[in-house]
Motif scaffolding. Structure first.
Motif, PDB file in Angstrom:
ATOM      1  N   ASN A 252       0.832  -1.210   0.000  1.00 51.35           N
ATOM      2  CA  ASN A 252       0.000   0.000   0.000  1.00 51.35           C
ATOM      3  C   ASN A 252       0.860   1.251   0.000  1.00 51.35           C
ATOM      4  O   ASN A 252       0.539   2.235  -0.674  1.00 51.35           O
ATOM      5  N   GLY A 253       1.967   1.225   0.771  1.00 51.06           N
ATOM      6  CA  GLY A 253       2.852   2.376   0.792  1.00 51.06           C
ATOM      7  C   GLY A 253       3.573   2.603  -0.519  1.00 51.06           C
ATOM      8  O   GLY A 253       3.911   3.735  -0.866  1.00 51.06           O
ATOM      9  N   GLN A 254       3.791   1.521  -1.266  1.00 52.41           N
ATOM     10  CA  GLN A 254       4.485   1.628  -2.550  1.00 52.41           C
ATOM     11  C   GLN A 254       3.537   1.908  -3.713  1.00 52.41           C
ATOM     12  O   GLN A 254       3.998   2.187  -4.827  1.00 52.41           O
ATOM     13  N   ASN A 255       2.251   1.809  -3.470  1.00 53.39           N
ATOM     14  CA  ASN A 255       1.257   1.998  -4.540  1.00 53.39           C
ATOM     15  C   ASN A 255       0.197   3.010  -4.117  1.00 53.39           C
ATOM     16  O   ASN A 255      -1.007   2.740  -4.176  1.00 53.39           O
ATOM     17  N   LEU A 256       0.629   4.166  -3.668  1.00 53.61           N
ATOM     18  CA  LEU A 256      -0.309   5.228  -3.302  1.00 53.61           C
ATOM     19  C   LEU A 256      -1.092   5.654  -4.543  1.00 53.61           C
ATOM     20  O   LEU A 256      -0.535   5.770  -5.634  1.00 53.61           O
ATOM     21  N   MET A 257      -2.384   5.892  -4.366  1.00 58.30           N
ATOM     22  CA  MET A 257      -3.183   6.234  -5.551  1.00 58.30           C
ATOM     23  C   MET A 257      -4.435   7.037  -5.201  1.00 58.30           C
ATOM     24  O   MET A 257      -5.145   6.730  -4.239  1.00 58.30           O
ATOM     25  N   TYR A 258      -4.661   8.077  -5.979  1.00 58.45           N
ATOM     26  CA  TYR A 258      -5.965   8.726  -6.017  1.00 58.45           C
ATOM     27  C   TYR A 258      -6.912   7.834  -6.817  1.00 58.45           C
ATOM     28  O   TYR A 258      -6.483   6.907  -7.528  1.00 58.45           O
ATOM     29  N   VAL A 259      -8.188   8.149  -6.759  1.00 62.74           N
ATOM     30  CA  VAL A 259      -9.154   7.400  -7.558  1.00 62.74           C
ATOM     31  C   VAL A 259      -8.840   7.570  -9.049  1.00 62.74           C
ATOM     32  O   VAL A 259      -9.015   6.648  -9.852  1.00 62.74           O
ATOM     33  N   GLU A 260      -8.325   8.760  -9.417  1.00 64.64           N
ATOM     34  CA  GLU A 260      -7.939   8.998 -10.811  1.00 64.64           C
ATOM     35  C   GLU A 260      -6.779   8.091 -11.226  1.00 64.64           C
ATOM     36  O   GLU A 260      -6.746   7.578 -12.355  1.00 64.64           O
ATOM     37  N   ASP A 261      -5.824   7.926 -10.310  1.00 60.54           N
ATOM     38  CA  ASP A 261      -4.678   7.058 -10.599  1.00 60.54           C
ATOM     39  C   ASP A 261      -5.126   5.623 -10.841  1.00 60.54           C
ATOM     40  O   ASP A 261      -4.634   4.950 -11.759  1.00 60.54           O
ATOM     41  N   ALA A 262      -6.043   5.149  -9.999  1.00 63.47           N
ATOM     42  CA  ALA A 262      -6.498   3.763 -10.118  1.00 63.47           C
ATOM     43  C   ALA A 262      -7.151   3.516 -11.470  1.00 63.47           C
ATOM     44  O   ALA A 262      -6.864   2.518 -12.145  1.00 63.47           O
ATOM     45  N   ALA A 263      -8.039   4.424 -11.887  1.00 61.20           N
ATOM     46  CA  ALA A 263      -8.718   4.261 -13.173  1.00 61.20           C
ATOM     47  C   ALA A 263      -7.722   4.260 -14.327  1.00 61.20           C
ATOM     48  O   ALA A 263      -7.818   3.454 -15.262  1.00 61.20           O
ATOM     49  N   ARG A 264      -6.747   5.149 -14.263  1.00 62.73           N
ATOM     50  CA  ARG A 264      -5.764   5.246 -15.342  1.00 62.73           C
ATOM     51  C   ARG A 264      -4.848   4.032 -15.392  1.00 62.73           C
ATOM     52  O   ARG A 264      -4.491   3.554 -16.474  1.00 62.73           O
ATOM     53  N   LYS A 265      -4.437   3.548 -14.212  1.00 59.91           N
ATOM     54  CA  LYS A 265      -3.577   2.363 -14.172  1.00 59.91           C
ATOM     55  C   LYS A 265      -4.250   1.172 -14.852  1.00 59.91           C
ATOM     56  O   LYS A 265      -3.630   0.455 -15.651  1.00 59.91           O
ATOM     57  N   ILE A 266      -5.506   0.951 -14.517  1.00 62.66           N
ATOM     58  CA  ILE A 266      -6.217  -0.207 -15.067  1.00 62.66           C
ATOM     59  C   ILE A 266      -6.408  -0.057 -16.570  1.00 62.66           C
ATOM     60  O   ILE A 266      -6.139  -0.982 -17.349  1.00 62.66           O
ATOM     61  N   GLN A 267      -6.871   1.116 -16.993  1.00 67.57           N
ATOM     62  CA  GLN A 267      -7.128   1.308 -18.421  1.00 67.57           C
ATOM     63  C   GLN A 267      -5.837   1.180 -19.223  1.00 67.57           C
ATOM     64  O   GLN A 267      -5.842   0.611 -20.331  1.00 67.57           O
ATOM     65  N   HIS A 268      -4.739   1.667 -18.683  1.00 66.96           N
ATOM     66  CA  HIS A 268      -3.455   1.539 -19.376  1.00 66.96           C
ATOM     67  C   HIS A 268      -3.065   0.070 -19.537  1.00 66.96           C
ATOM     68  O   HIS A 268      -2.530  -0.330 -20.582  1.00 66.96           O
ATOM     69  N   ALA A 269      -3.348  -0.739 -18.516  1.00 73.28           N
ATOM     70  CA  ALA A 269      -3.021  -2.167 -18.582  1.00 73.28           C
ATOM     71  C   ALA A 269      -3.900  -2.905 -19.580  1.00 73.28           C
ATOM     72  O   ALA A 269      -3.469  -3.916 -20.159  1.00 73.28           O
ATOM     73  N   LEU A 270      -5.105  -2.419 -19.806  1.00 71.41           N
ATOM     74  CA  LEU A 270      -6.046  -3.120 -20.686  1.00 71.41           C
ATOM     75  C   LEU A 270      -5.952  -2.702 -22.140  1.00 71.41           C
ATOM     76  O   LEU A 270      -6.276  -3.492 -23.037  1.00 71.41           O
ATOM     77  N   GLN A 271      -5.521  -1.482 -22.401  1.00 67.36           N
ATOM     78  CA  GLN A 271      -5.684  -0.925 -23.745  1.00 67.36           C
ATOM     79  C   GLN A 271      -4.857  -1.646 -24.811  1.00 67.36           C
ATOM     80  O   GLN A 271      -5.240  -1.650 -25.991  1.00 67.36           O
ATOM     81  N   ASP A 272      -3.752  -2.258 -24.412  1.00 70.88           N
ATOM     82  CA  ASP A 272      -2.955  -2.999 -25.391  1.00 70.88           C
ATOM     83  C   ASP A 272      -3.432  -4.434 -25.567  1.00 70.88           C
ATOM     84  O   ASP A 272      -2.990  -5.126 -26.487  1.00 70.88           O
ATOM     85  N   ARG A 273      -4.325  -4.880 -24.695  1.00 70.22           N
ATOM     86  CA  ARG A 273      -4.802  -6.270 -24.750  1.00 70.22           C
ATOM     87  C   ARG A 273      -6.191  -6.376 -25.343  1.00 70.22           C
ATOM     88  O   ARG A 273      -6.505  -7.343 -26.040  1.00 70.22           O
ATOM     89  N   PHE A 274      -7.052  -5.393 -25.078  1.00 68.44           N
ATOM     90  CA  PHE A 274      -8.434  -5.438 -25.542  1.00 68.44           C
ATOM     91  C   PHE A 274      -8.741  -4.173 -26.338  1.00 68.44           C
ATOM     92  O   PHE A 274      -8.407  -3.061 -25.922  1.00 68.44           O
ATOM     93  N   ALA A 275      -9.415  -4.359 -27.469  1.00 64.06           N
ATOM     94  CA  ALA A 275      -9.701  -3.232 -28.354  1.00 64.06           C
ATOM     95  C   ALA A 275     -10.673  -2.245 -27.730  1.00 64.06           C
ATOM     96  O   ALA A 275     -10.611  -1.039 -28.002  1.00 64.06           O
ATOM     97  N   ALA A 276     -11.584  -2.740 -26.907  1.00 64.50           N
ATOM     98  CA  ALA A 276     -12.573  -1.875 -26.262  1.00 64.50           C
ATOM     99  C   ALA A 276     -12.665  -2.249 -24.793  1.00 64.50           C
ATOM    100  O   ALA A 276     -12.798  -3.425 -24.453  1.00 64.50           O
ATOM    101  N   SER A 277     -12.596  -1.243 -23.927  1.00 62.53           N
ATOM    102  CA  SER A 277     -12.662  -1.503 -22.493  1.00 62.53           C
ATOM    103  C   SER A 277     -13.200  -0.285 -21.774  1.00 62.53           C
ATOM    104  O   SER A 277     -13.128   0.844 -22.277  1.00 62.53           O
ATOM    105  N   SER A 278     -13.742  -0.519 -20.591  1.00 64.76           N
ATOM    106  CA  SER A 278     -14.172   0.579 -19.729  1.00 64.76           C
ATOM    107  C   SER A 278     -13.838   0.231 -18.293  1.00 64.76           C
ATOM    108  O   SER A 278     -13.829  -0.939 -17.908  1.00 64.76           O
ATOM    109  N   VAL A 279     -13.552   1.270 -17.511  1.00 64.48           N
ATOM    110  CA  VAL A 279     -13.151   1.105 -16.117  1.00 64.48           C
ATOM    111  C   VAL A 279     -13.934   2.091 -15.274  1.00 64.48           C
ATOM    112  O   VAL A 279     -14.034   3.276 -15.616  1.00 64.48           O
ATOM    113  N   SER A 280     -14.480   1.590 -14.178  1.00 68.10           N
ATOM    114  CA  SER A 280     -15.160   2.445 -13.204  1.00 68.10           C
ATOM    115  C   SER A 280     -14.676   2.053 -11.819  1.00 68.10           C
ATOM    116  O   SER A 280     -14.799   0.890 -11.424  1.00 68.10           O
ATOM    117  N   VAL A 281     -14.089   3.006 -11.086  1.00 70.70           N
ATOM    118  CA  VAL A 281     -13.533   2.705  -9.771  1.00 70.70           C
ATOM    119  C   VAL A 281     -14.265   3.506  -8.700  1.00 70.70           C
ATOM    120  O   VAL A 281     -14.711   4.631  -8.935  1.00 70.70           O
TER     121      VAL A 281
END
Length: 301
Positions: A252-281
């Motif tokens: 947790n100390g090494q992965n501090l995140m705002y809600v904005e950070d969490a949404a961006r992290k996930i979408q970045h991980a998905l965008q190269d694998r799936f052509a269409a994706s959505s994230v809601s945190v």
């Protein structure tokens, strides 16, 4: 035996001759056979199933036909893209007399998965991931979306900085005027005083949805879950000992995140694998009585 029973769907017409987009049933309980890597077992699900009613002169569809097709599917077929295609195609064919050309199915269930502890060898526990599958068959093509809910821990960067600021101020007060400090003194002081909680450190939930390619061989549920948890870095744990709890504090100390950070992290991980994706945190805040939320999507409209 039904030959002599009345069927008003055949003998009567509706007062308003209007085609309907979807007609069917929802909340059907049934067991499903899953076929995911390491996840081959039956589980209980709820299903919604409908076809379109294109012929306005038809009073009603054949609900029992849909139910029997779904029931047979659940008993004999694993949930895979090609089996869902065949099921929905059969539903459309079964309603040729209603001029139906489309069918859709929604499945909702919890996918159980055994997860290992962070550091304790041989320690593990079960975690259930809520899943939703949306399948639409039309014109010989299947549109298939899958969504999972992943629970994780989020610690606010600002709260962590405020906590560190308190610790720094207390340290300066304690050792003011010292030109040099013995490391052992510092270690003792930190052990006794170096713990300030972060007011924003809470359980959080990510709803992740992707559209699968038509040629997909599986639902890719475990892959989607793993990608999301790896992107966040702090998935909630199951069975833990003190060493695992300490390791989770480090994560947790090494992965501090705002809600904005969490949404961006996930979408970045998905965008190269799936052509269409959505994230809601959603961060279920420990400081406020309300939640923080963020969402993003690259679905084509």
């Amino acid at each position: 035996m039904n030959t002599y029973l009345p069927d008003v769907a055949l003998t009567e017409t509706s007062a308003a001759l209007i085609p309907l987009d979807w007609v069917g049933m929802q909340g059907i309980q049934l067991p499903l056979l899953m076929d995911e890597p390491g996840q081959k077992y039956p589980l209980l699900a709820q299903a919604d199933v409908q076809v379109d009613l294109a012929d306005p002169s038809v009073k009603g569809i054949h609900m029992s036909r849909l139910y029997r097709l779904l029931d047979g599917f659940a008993e004999h077929q694993p949930v895979l893209p090609h089996t869902l295609y065949a099921l929905l195609e059969a539903m459309v064919v079964s309603h040729a007399d209603c001029l139906s050309s489309s069918a859709r199915l929604q499945l909702r269930f919890d996918l159980p998965c055994r997860r290992p502890a962070l550091v304790t060898a041989g320690l593990s526990g079960w975690k259930a991931y809520p899943v939703q599958v949306d399948a639409v068959w039309q014109g010989g093509r299947l549109q298939l979306d899958v969504a999972v809910d992943v629970t994780y821990s989020s610690t606010c960067p600002c709260s962590a900085a405020l906590s560190r600021h308190l610790l720094e101020a207390a340290f300066r007060r304690r050792f003011v005027g010292h030109s040099a400090v013995d490391p052992e003194q510092v270690a003792v002081w930190l052990r006794e005083h170096g713990s300030y909680a972060t007011p924003h450190s809470q359980r959080s939930v990510a709803r992740v949805q992707v559209r699968l390619p038509e040629q997909a061989a599986s639902l890719h549920l475990m892959e989607l879950i793993d990608l999301t948890e790896q992107a966040l870095g702090t998935p909630v744990q199951t069975s833990v000992k003190r060493a695992d709890e300490q390791a989770f504090a480090r994560l947790n100390g090494q992965n501090l995140m705002y809600v904005e950070d969490a949404a961006r992290k996930i979408q970045h991980a998905l965008q190269d694998r799936f052509a269409a994706s959505s994230v809601s945190v959603q961060h279920l805040e420990s400081l406020h009585p309300h939640d923080a939320v963020a969402s993003t999507s690259n679905y084509l409209i």
